[in-house]
Every structure is written in structure tokens, then in C-alpha cells.
Write an enzyme that holds these catalytic residues in place. Structure first.
Site, PDB file in Angstrom:
ATOM      1  CG  LEU A 149      42.053  36.036  35.315  1.00  0.00           C
ATOM      2  CD1 LEU A 149      43.036  34.896  35.106  1.00  0.00           C
ATOM      3  CD2 LEU A 149      42.770  37.385  35.288  1.00  0.00           C
ATOM      4  N   GLY A 167      32.978  38.607  30.015  1.00  0.00           N
ATOM      5  CA  GLY A 167      31.930  38.389  29.036  1.00  0.00           C
ATOM      6  C   GLY A 167      30.604  38.137  29.730  1.00  0.00           C
ATOM      7  CB  VAL A 227      30.315  33.629  32.754  1.00  0.00           C
ATOM      8  CG1 VAL A 227      30.539  33.113  34.184  1.00  0.00           C
ATOM      9  CG2 VAL A 227      29.494  32.626  31.951  1.00  0.00           C
ATOM     10  CE  LYS A 253      29.795  21.432  29.743  1.00  0.00           C
ATOM     11  NZ  LYS A 253      28.465  21.892  29.270  1.00  0.00           N
ATOM     12  N   GLY A 304      24.516  29.701  30.505  1.00  0.00           N
ATOM     13  CA  GLY A 304      23.975  31.042  30.638  1.00  0.00           C
ATOM     14  C   GLY A 304      24.719  31.837  31.689  1.00  0.00           C
TER      15      GLY A 304
END
Length: 429
Positions: free
Chosen positions: A11, A14, A16, A206, A305
Site C-alpha cells: 500500500l 512512493g 519507501v 515516535k 530515506g
């Protein structure tokens, strides 16, 4: 070895997602050997199907993510679209239709992690999310597996590469905040709208995830105190250097001294140059863990990244696929401790306060009296005066945030205090 492939639905495709698909293809033989069965990319859900996606069979591409996760033959759903919806609905739908889930969605996990874990448990499926916190750095699994027999007391780290790049640039070159942000944007480290990073929203999500795992307690995003770094100035860095410190945007999760509660917070702070986190440069991330038995541990590496994040996703994919083959599930939510999350006012630390004051006799005595009245002990004072104005820098001993807040409010009311130029916490000592 099983010959029927494990089917994976992706799903999002992009930065990643496309890297996940590439690694699945180029490392297919290695992944098969490590898992014990081949893995097959069975579908890729995207918003813009007409975009060319190198290495991905166009026949696999669909805009109907719901139909993809409902197919019934999907073993693992990899969710890298981000955001709350439709990701939340797609993940729960995947569980309902027999798939385990690997996610990199920090915002959703920080907000609704408990509900997602409950859905996974209800359907006997896995929910893994190593990529949600610190990119390629192995952190979630060590916290919930390798340190499962230990008592974690503190997790403190740099968990956002954009902010670390900006602060590192300000520290090393003397640049102002806007100048450093402009460079980060030009180099691709900062988004066109950097609000989520520089205002601490990304790091706060996070922190909620890390605190929940470390302390076996449900910690939501709303429980995390958050303060951005847009007000950090070159003058703050100059003061930090005089103290032998630098400034980092830190996510700090800690257990109270009596063990009865926890706190989670994100804010800029001065840390001594001798602390391991002080040497983390550029867009790198690092997390410092303190526990009873293991002592002090440091996890360091690229925190964002395409390739680093995909590495964490693929690590989870391998683990989940192995579980599927053995008809098992990995660790789920551990919230048995159910400790209360204390407000920021209960946090105890040191402070660096910079005041603009009138340059005349008696000012220092007035300021010292206010600190004493609020139970905040002064460690050092530095004063510089010129043309009737002065800068007064006060560094305190450890005090509660509530006491410091009361002190600052009282200082602002003094006629001799022109303004409070800066308030910075001092951590890591």
C-alpha cells in the site's frame, strides 16, 4: 522448503514503497532462503496509476486498496502510505481478511496503536512497525524482545533527521535557524512544509511509540509534551558552547524515580559535548537507552530515506513471513504495567534561562529572590551589561518544570526584567 509463495500487498509506492518493491525483486533469492518460502508482490495500491514505476509490473498496480487487502489470498500487507485514514481502515480490514501487517506509520501507531494491536490479536495476526521510529536503526525489536527481561528506565534520542541537520548546521557554522532550514530544504532533508519536523510532531509520535514499548504502558500522542525548535537562536548555541554543550531536539521518555509513573516529551535541550548524542551529526538519528541490567546502550544510524526505511520494512517482512510459515505470531502489545503518564510539570531537570534586564544595582538580587521563592536553586549566573541594558544568564540545579514555569512567570512581572530571551532545558548530565 514450501514452494507456494507468500503473497504481499504493498500500500503506497512512493520513496519507501518503491524501494521495498525493488529490494523484493532484486533480493528475491536471498529472501526466499531466509524465509523458507518465496515471497511474491501480489499487488500495489497507488493514488496515481499512470505514473511510470520502474521494475513494477503495471498489471499489479491498482487504485482500489480496499479490494486488494480484501482478496483473501494476501499473507502480508505492507502499509507505507502514512496518515490516519485510509491507513487505519485498510490495516484493520487486512486483519479481518487474514493478512498480517507491516507498517511504517508512526502517526497512526502513536494515535491508535492500542486499537490496532487489539485488532491484530483478535484475528491472530502480526503487527510489526520497526520502520515507524528510526528508519534503518534496529530499535523496536531490541526494546520489545532483546530487552524484554530488563527494566528500562530512560529512552532519550534524536529521532528526526531534518531537525538534527538544521541544529548541527547552526552549531558548526553559526548560521541562523532560517538559513539552516533553507539549506536543509535545498538538499532535500526538509519538506516544503517542514512543520511536522521542526515543531516536533514527528518526534512526538515516535516518543509515544517508544515510551509505550519501553514501559509496558499505553502512551498516546496526546500524552507527549511537545515543543518545537523554531525559536532556537545562534545566541543559544553561543551560550551552550560556553557551558561545554550543544543543542539537540530530543525525544525523552523516562520512568519516575519511584517507578510509579512515566513521562514522554519532545523539546530542544542543551547536552554536554561528552554525551554520546552530542556527536550525532547531519541527518542521522541516535537513541540512548538506560536500563537496570544492560546499563547504557546506544543505537545509531540513518533515520529516514527510501533505502534505510525500506531496510526496516523488509526486516519486519521477513519476520512476519517466518511467523506465517510456522503458524505463529510475534510479540503483540505489552501494556500490563499501565503506569500513569505524568504531566510535564512533574519533570525534573536543569534549566538555562537568558534574561534581558536593566543594567543597574540590585537587579541580580531581585532575580535571585524570585528563584528562591519558587524553590529553584541557582547553579551559576553570568551577566553582561552595556548602555543601561544587560543580559543575565542563569543556570539552575535540578528543579521541577512546574517550579521553573512559576519562576519565569514571576520574573516577567519584574520592572527590571525587559524580557525572557530564552529558556532551555539541560539534559544528559
Amino acid at each position: 522448503m514450501r514452494t507456494r509463495p507468500l503473497k504481499v500487498a504493498l500500500l503506497g509506492c512512493g520513496v519507501v514503497g518503491s524501494e521495498v518493491a525493488r529490494i523484493m525483486t532484486t533480493h528475491a533469492d536471498d529472501l526466499t532462503a531466509r524465509i523458507g518460502a518465496p515471497v511474491e508482490l501480489a499487488g500495489v495500491a497507488v493514488r496515481r496509476p499512470d505514473r511510470v514505476r520502474e521494475g513494477i509490473d503495471p498489471a499489479l498496480v491498482t487504485t482500489d486498496a480496499t479490494a486488494l487487502v480484501k482478496r483473501g489470498d494476501i499473507d502480508v500487507v505492507v502499509e507505507v502510505i502514512g496518515g490516519i485514514e485510509p491507513a487505519r481502515t485498510l490495516i484493520t480490514t487486512a486483519f479481518e481478511h487474514g493478512a498480517s501487517v507491516v507498517s511504517a506509520n508512526k502517526a497512526l501507531l502513536a494515535q491508535d496503536g492500542a486499537a490496532l494491536h487489539a485488532a491484530a490479536e483478535e484475528h491472530g495476526k502480526d503487527l510489526y512497525y520497526e520502520a515507524a521510529v528510526a528508519g534503518a536503526i534496529p530499535l523496536i525489536r531490541p526494546l520489545r524482545e532483546s530487552l524484554a527481561g530488563d527494566k528500562i528506565n530512560r529512552v532519550m534520542g534524536i529521532v528526526n533527521g531534518t531537525t538534527n541537520f538544521i541544529l548541527d548546521k547552526m552549531d558548526s557554522t553559526g548560521a541562523g535557524y532560517q538559513e539552516a532550514l533553507d539549506e536543509a530544504t535545498a538538499l532535500g532533508y526538509a519538506e516544503a512544509d517542514p512543520t511536522a519536523d521542526v515543531e516536533g510532531f514527528d518526534a512526538a509520535a515516535k516518543a509515544a511509540i517508544l515510551a509505550g514499548i519501553a514501559f509496558h504502558t499505553r502512551v498516546r500522542l496526546d500524552d507527549v509534551y511537545r515543543e518545537g525548535m523554531t525559536e532556537v537562536t545562534a545566541a543559544d548555541f553561543a551560550s551552550a558552547k560556553e557551558m561545554g554543550c550543544t543543542i539537540k531536539l530530543l525525544a525523552i521518555c523516562e520512568r519516575a524515580a519511584d517507578g510509579a509513573s512515566v513521562t514522554a516529551r519532545v523539546h530542544p535541550a542543551m547536552i554536554p559535548l561528552s554525551h554520546p548524542l552530542a556527536s550525532v551529526r547531519g541527518a542521522y538519528n541516535a537513541v540512548f537507552v538506560e536500563s537496570d541490567a544492560a546499563g547504557q546502550l546506544m543505537f545509531y544510524g540513518p533515520g529516514a530515506g527510501g533505502s534505510p526505511t525500506a531496510s526496516a520494512v523488509l526486516g519486519d517482512l521477513v519476520a512476519v513471513c517466518r511467523n506465517r510459515l510456522s503458524d505463529a505470531t510475534g510479540p503483540g502489545e505489552s501494556a500490563y504495567a499501565a503506569l500513569p503518564v505524568s504531566p510535564m510539570g512533574d519533570v525534573v531537570t536543569r534549566y538555562h534561562i537568558s534574561l534581558d534586564v536593566a543594567d543597574k544595582p540590585g537587579v541580580l538580587a531581585q532575580v535571585a529572590t524570585v528563584f528562591a521563592e519558587h524553590g529553584v536553586s541557582i547553579d551559576t549566573v553570568r551577566q553582561q551589561g552595556k548602555d543601561g541594558e544587560a543580559s543575565l544568564v542563569v543556570v539552575t540545579h535540578r528543579a521541577s518544570d512546574a517550579a521553573l514555569t512559576g519562576t519565569v512567570e514571576a520574573l516577567r512581572k519584574l520592572d527590571t526584567v525587559r524580557g525572557v530571551a530564552s529558556i532551555m532545558r539541560v539534559e544528559g548530565e
